[in-house]
Write an enzyme that holds these catalytic residues in place. Structure first.
Site, short mmCIF file in Angstrom:
data_model
loop_
_atom_site.label_atom_id
_atom_site.label_comp_id
_atom_site.label_asym_id
_atom_site.label_seq_id
_atom_site.Cartn_x
_atom_site.Cartn_y
_atom_site.Cartn_z
N ASP A 8 0.87 -1.17 0.00
CA ASP A 8 0.00 0.00 0.00
C ASP A 8 0.92 1.23 0.00
O ASP A 8 2.14 1.10 -0.12
CB ASP A 8 -1.00 -0.03 1.17
CG ASP A 8 -0.34 0.19 2.52
OD1 ASP A 8 0.90 0.32 2.58
OD2 ASP A 8 -1.07 0.26 3.52
N CYS A 65 2.66 -3.65 3.86
CA CYS A 65 1.84 -2.49 4.24
C CYS A 65 2.45 -1.92 5.51
O CYS A 65 3.61 -2.21 5.82
CB CYS A 65 0.35 -2.86 4.36
SG CYS A 65 -0.10 -4.00 5.69
N GLY A 68 2.05 -5.05 7.80
CA GLY A 68 2.03 -6.36 7.15
C GLY A 68 0.76 -7.13 7.43
O GLY A 68 0.46 -8.11 6.74
N GLY A 70 -2.70 -6.14 7.55
CA GLY A 70 -3.88 -5.93 6.70
C GLY A 70 -3.75 -6.62 5.35
O GLY A 70 -4.64 -7.34 4.92
N HIS A 133 3.81 -32.15 7.39
CA HIS A 133 3.30 -30.82 7.05
C HIS A 133 2.50 -30.82 5.74
O HIS A 133 1.70 -29.93 5.50
CB HIS A 133 4.45 -29.82 6.96
CG HIS A 133 5.23 -29.72 8.23
ND1 HIS A 133 4.66 -29.30 9.41
CD2 HIS A 133 6.52 -30.02 8.52
CE1 HIS A 133 5.58 -29.33 10.38
NE2 HIS A 133 6.71 -29.77 9.86
#
Lengths: 149, 149
Positions: A8, A65, A68, A70, A133
């Site tokens: 962003d 962002c 991080g 959002g 995993h």
């Protein structure tokens, strides 16, 4: 690797620095924007990044962002993406070893450039651990139907 | 508040301690498991937690695994959930102020109990900032159709 990067407005400086770092490392980088510091909405850029990782245009993604957080929420809406918010290398390592993360998210207001480069390097160099995993990562690609919009 | 808490086997100790902490704070806590240290898959518990936050049974959620990353990916598959992985209070603060986070994720192998309690307290006490963030948070509830399974 083919790597897409998006942010962003709060993170365009970090995006520019990490883009150059990725190019120095020899990767092919697609900068999905934004191109200016004008205010934008992080979900728009998170969704754009998720779509190019999901369709294979990019093998990995870098989402930035202010924190991080959002943009990571937006990327993780896509069941094909496994986006890890990290602020230190050990989490970056585990995000690959345990979760086969294909997108790394970092906060431009939270960590400095050398920490960000170190996390990104670990994210790119660490292989998936496989084994037990695999089943768990597979479940991340198949959320319950009620979980999706 | 009505708070649901869930983890994987790696985080059952942290889950028990945070459950007690929440009860001490006066909250109503639903422990969604697991109940033993037997190996489980974090997506199963992340999806279960997401569903009770999405349907309003719980107002907030606490998601725990080894790093907080894997279970956060599962929770964020649900467009009604905004799950923030944090390891320090400032991110916990921003997750509420900027992202209106309704689930907090933490890693039992990454942070200690007092840090975890402090992050949880900040997560519970910080109001959403509203304003320009409302539009962005709204977009997190409406991912593109192609983003969902």
């Amino acid at each position: 690797m083919r790597i897409a990067i998006a942010s962003d407005h709060a993170a365009i400086g970090l995006k520019a620095e990490l883009r150059e770092y990725l190019i120095e490392l020899g990767h092919e980088v697609a900068d999905l924007g934004p191109a200016s510091a004008d205010s934008v909405d992080y979900p728009d850029f998170g969704y754009k990044l998720a779509s190019v990782v999901a369709d294979g245009t990019a093998e990995r993604g870098v989402a930035l962002c202010g924190t991080g957080l959002g943009i990571s929420m937006a990327v993780n809406r896509n069941p094909a993406c496994r986006c890890a918010v990290v602020s230190e290398q050990l989490s970056a390592y585990f995000s690959r070893d345990h979760n086969d993360a294909n997108v790394i998210a970092m906060g431009a207001r939270m960590i400095g450039i050398e920490q960000a480069k170190a996390c990104l390097h670990t994210f790119l160099e660490t292989p998936f651990g496989g084994d037990r995993h695999v089943r768990r990562v597979g479940k991340l690609s198949n959320p319950p139907v009620s979980e999706t919009a």
